[in-house]
Write a protein that holds these residues in place. Structure first.
Motif, short mmCIF file in Angstrom:
data_model
loop_
_atom_site.label_atom_id
_atom_site.label_comp_id
_atom_site.label_asym_id
_atom_site.label_seq_id
_atom_site.Cartn_x
_atom_site.Cartn_y
_atom_site.Cartn_z
N ARG A 187 7.91 -14.61 24.13
CA ARG A 187 8.79 -13.54 24.77
C ARG A 187 8.18 -12.13 24.78
O ARG A 187 8.71 -11.20 25.23
CB ARG A 187 9.83 -13.39 23.52
CG ARG A 187 10.81 -14.88 23.33
CD ARG A 187 11.76 -14.41 22.47
NE ARG A 187 12.61 -15.84 22.33
CZ ARG A 187 13.74 -15.66 21.88
NH1 ARG A 187 14.13 -14.78 20.91
NH2 ARG A 187 14.15 -16.97 21.40
N SER A 188 7.02 -11.91 24.44
CA SER A 188 6.16 -10.76 24.81
C SER A 188 6.02 -10.50 26.20
O SER A 188 5.46 -11.36 26.97
CB SER A 188 4.77 -10.87 24.02
OG SER A 188 4.20 -9.57 24.24
N ILE A 189 6.39 -9.14 26.53
CA ILE A 189 5.91 -8.82 27.99
C ILE A 189 4.64 -8.70 28.28
O ILE A 189 4.10 -9.20 29.29
CB ILE A 189 6.57 -7.40 28.17
CG1 ILE A 189 8.11 -7.33 28.13
CG2 ILE A 189 6.08 -6.96 29.73
CD1 ILE A 189 8.85 -5.97 28.13
N ALA A 190 3.79 -7.98 27.19
CA ALA A 190 2.35 -8.01 27.31
C ALA A 190 1.70 -9.35 26.88
O ALA A 190 0.98 -9.28 25.82
CB ALA A 190 1.77 -6.95 26.87
N TRP A 191 1.98 -10.53 27.42
CA TRP A 191 1.60 -11.87 26.80
C TRP A 191 -0.02 -11.87 26.67
O TRP A 191 -0.55 -12.59 26.04
CB TRP A 191 2.11 -12.95 27.47
CG TRP A 191 1.78 -13.07 29.24
CD1 TRP A 191 2.38 -12.60 30.03
CD2 TRP A 191 0.46 -13.64 29.50
NE1 TRP A 191 1.82 -12.38 31.05
CE2 TRP A 191 0.43 -13.23 30.97
CE3 TRP A 191 -0.50 -14.15 29.16
CZ2 TRP A 191 -0.43 -13.91 31.70
CZ3 TRP A 191 -1.67 -14.79 30.08
CH2 TRP A 191 -1.53 -14.53 31.25
N GLU A 192 -0.76 -11.35 27.63
CA GLU A 192 -2.14 -11.17 27.62
C GLU A 192 -2.83 -10.57 26.71
O GLU A 192 -4.03 -10.40 26.64
CB GLU A 192 -2.47 -10.92 29.10
CG GLU A 192 -2.51 -9.48 29.41
CD GLU A 192 -1.09 -9.04 30.25
OE1 GLU A 192 -0.24 -9.53 29.76
OE2 GLU A 192 -1.15 -8.15 30.77
N GLY A 193 -2.04 -10.01 25.98
CA GLY A 193 -2.50 -9.07 24.71
C GLY A 193 -2.54 -9.72 23.29
O GLY A 193 -3.15 -10.56 23.20
N ASN A 194 -1.70 -9.22 22.29
CA ASN A 194 -1.75 -9.68 21.37
C ASN A 194 -1.52 -11.23 21.19
O ASN A 194 -2.10 -12.08 20.48
CB ASN A 194 -0.58 -8.90 20.25
CG ASN A 194 -1.24 -8.20 19.34
OD1 ASN A 194 -2.44 -8.46 19.00
ND2 ASN A 194 -0.34 -6.88 18.69
N PRO A 195 -0.41 -11.72 21.84
CA PRO A 195 -0.02 -13.16 21.79
C PRO A 195 -1.28 -14.14 22.16
O PRO A 195 -1.66 -15.16 21.51
CB PRO A 195 1.10 -13.40 22.74
CG PRO A 195 1.67 -11.95 23.00
CD PRO A 195 0.67 -11.00 22.68
N LEU A 196 -1.93 -13.52 23.37
CA LEU A 196 -2.93 -14.45 23.63
C LEU A 196 -4.32 -14.42 22.77
O LEU A 196 -4.87 -15.36 22.35
CB LEU A 196 -3.55 -14.11 25.31
CG LEU A 196 -4.81 -14.75 25.79
CD1 LEU A 196 -4.27 -16.37 25.98
CD2 LEU A 196 -5.12 -14.25 27.17
N ALA A 197 -4.58 -12.90 22.21
CA ALA A 197 -5.56 -12.99 21.13
C ALA A 197 -5.38 -13.67 19.95
O ALA A 197 -6.27 -14.36 19.47
CB ALA A 197 -5.63 -11.39 21.05
N ARG A 198 -4.37 -13.56 19.35
CA ARG A 198 -3.98 -14.53 18.09
C ARG A 198 -4.15 -15.97 18.56
O ARG A 198 -5.00 -16.56 17.59
CB ARG A 198 -2.52 -14.32 17.66
CG ARG A 198 -2.46 -12.79 17.25
CD ARG A 198 -0.98 -12.70 16.55
NE ARG A 198 -0.67 -11.55 16.05
CZ ARG A 198 0.04 -10.57 16.57
NH1 ARG A 198 0.75 -11.06 17.89
NH2 ARG A 198 0.41 -9.51 16.40
N LEU A 199 -3.86 -16.53 19.62
CA LEU A 199 -3.99 -17.90 19.85
C LEU A 199 -5.77 -18.07 20.00
O LEU A 199 -6.14 -19.26 19.41
CB LEU A 199 -3.49 -18.42 21.21
CG LEU A 199 -1.98 -18.44 21.24
CD1 LEU A 199 -1.47 -18.65 22.61
CD2 LEU A 199 -1.57 -19.69 20.44
N ILE A 200 -6.51 -17.38 20.63
CA ILE A 200 -7.81 -17.46 20.65
C ILE A 200 -8.42 -17.35 19.24
O ILE A 200 -9.45 -17.92 18.94
CB ILE A 200 -8.34 -16.37 21.67
CG1 ILE A 200 -7.90 -16.70 22.96
CG2 ILE A 200 -9.84 -16.37 21.64
CD1 ILE A 200 -8.23 -15.17 23.96
N ALA A 201 -8.11 -16.49 18.42
CA ALA A 201 -8.73 -16.43 17.26
C ALA A 201 -8.29 -17.74 16.12
O ALA A 201 -9.17 -17.92 15.59
CB ALA A 201 -7.88 -15.15 16.33
N THR A 202 -7.01 -18.14 16.51
CA THR A 202 -6.82 -19.38 15.73
C THR A 202 -7.81 -20.39 16.28
O THR A 202 -8.40 -21.35 15.47
CB THR A 202 -5.33 -19.86 16.14
OG1 THR A 202 -4.55 -18.64 15.76
CG2 THR A 202 -5.10 -21.18 15.34
#
Length: 248
Positions: free
Chosen positions: A133-148
């Motif tokens: 639901r994040s507008i800036a999906w390419e920021g925190n949401p994506l970074a957390r998925l990569i980190a996982t």
């Protein structure tokens, strides 16, 4: 371990260079006759040892040191993979911090940060981040998925490192202190191969050990093996297994 003076395109071997060698010392260098040994896997340099030795003794010393490193060769290759994942995680920490700051300040994400995150991400991670639901999906949401994913990869590679190491209980293998790791992978010159291997094996053991509690809990509560089977297979005491399991 096979020793040669000509590079090959595949397989394990040691590339030998005999003659005047150079060593770093304080703020300068010094030279002497010796032999440089490059542990190679195909065209890839895995480790290097430079030894001071008389010309007439060079070949015998090279054979002895090459034979010592042979049991460690697969583990050294696995350790390079561990460091590559650690390097990616270190870079990701900076990107995640930038993304978190932008989100906290309600500011647009820097284009360079989003570009780097997109370069690191898999197609599935990008799709999952877009679905958030994040507008800036390419920021925190994506970074957390990569980190996982990278943390999971690091654990997998550490377990593989443990599996590739020699059995030190049955045969404590020698590891000549002259072996150093390539700066291209480990980012600094002159890093000791045996010291780094010791630290990484201990870190790998600790990571694998941390899997014990959730694994035993899952095995008994979800896979539904008996406590007796869990104790027999794992060697963990019955009292510890009872402590780990949720109370009814």
């Amino acid at each position: 371990m096979d020793i040669t003076t000509e590079a090959r395109t595949s397989g394990w071997y040691v590339l030998q260079h005999t003659g005047t060698q150079q060593w770093a010392e304080d703020h300068g260098t010094w030279q002497a006759h010796g032999v440089r040994l490059d542990l190679m896997h195909g065209t890839r340099r895995v480790a290097t040892a430079t030894l001071e030795v008389l010309q007439q003794l060079a070949d015998d010393r090279a054979i002895a040191v090459a034979d010592e490193i042979e049991p460690w060769a697969p583990a050294l290759l696995r350790m390079a993979a561990v460091w590559e994942t650690k390097r990616q995680l270190t870079l990701l920490v900076t990107l995640l911090a930038s993304a978190s700051e932008a989100e906290h300040q309600h500011m647009p994400l820097e284009e360079t940060v989003s570009e780097e995150l997109l370069a690191y991400a898999t197609a599935a991670e990008i799709e999952q981040a877009r679905a958030s639901r994040s507008i800036a999906w390419e920021g925190n949401p994506l970074a957390r998925l990569i980190a996982t994913r990278l943390r999971r990869d690091l654990l997998t590679r550490r377990v593989a490192l443990l599996a590739a190491a020699p059995d030190l209980a049955d045969h404590p293998c020698q590891f000549h202190p002259a072996w150093e790791l390539p700066a291209a992978v480990y980012l600094l010159p002159g890093i000791s191969a045996p010291e780094t291997m010791a630290r990484e094996l201990l870190a790998a053991w600790a990571a694998a050990r941390d899997l014990r509690d959730p694994l035993i809990t899952w095995a008994v509560t979800t896979a539904r093996i008996t406590k007796t089977d869990a104790q027999t297979v794992s060697g963990v005491s019955r009292s510890t297994i009872n402590r780990l399991l949720p109370t009814d």
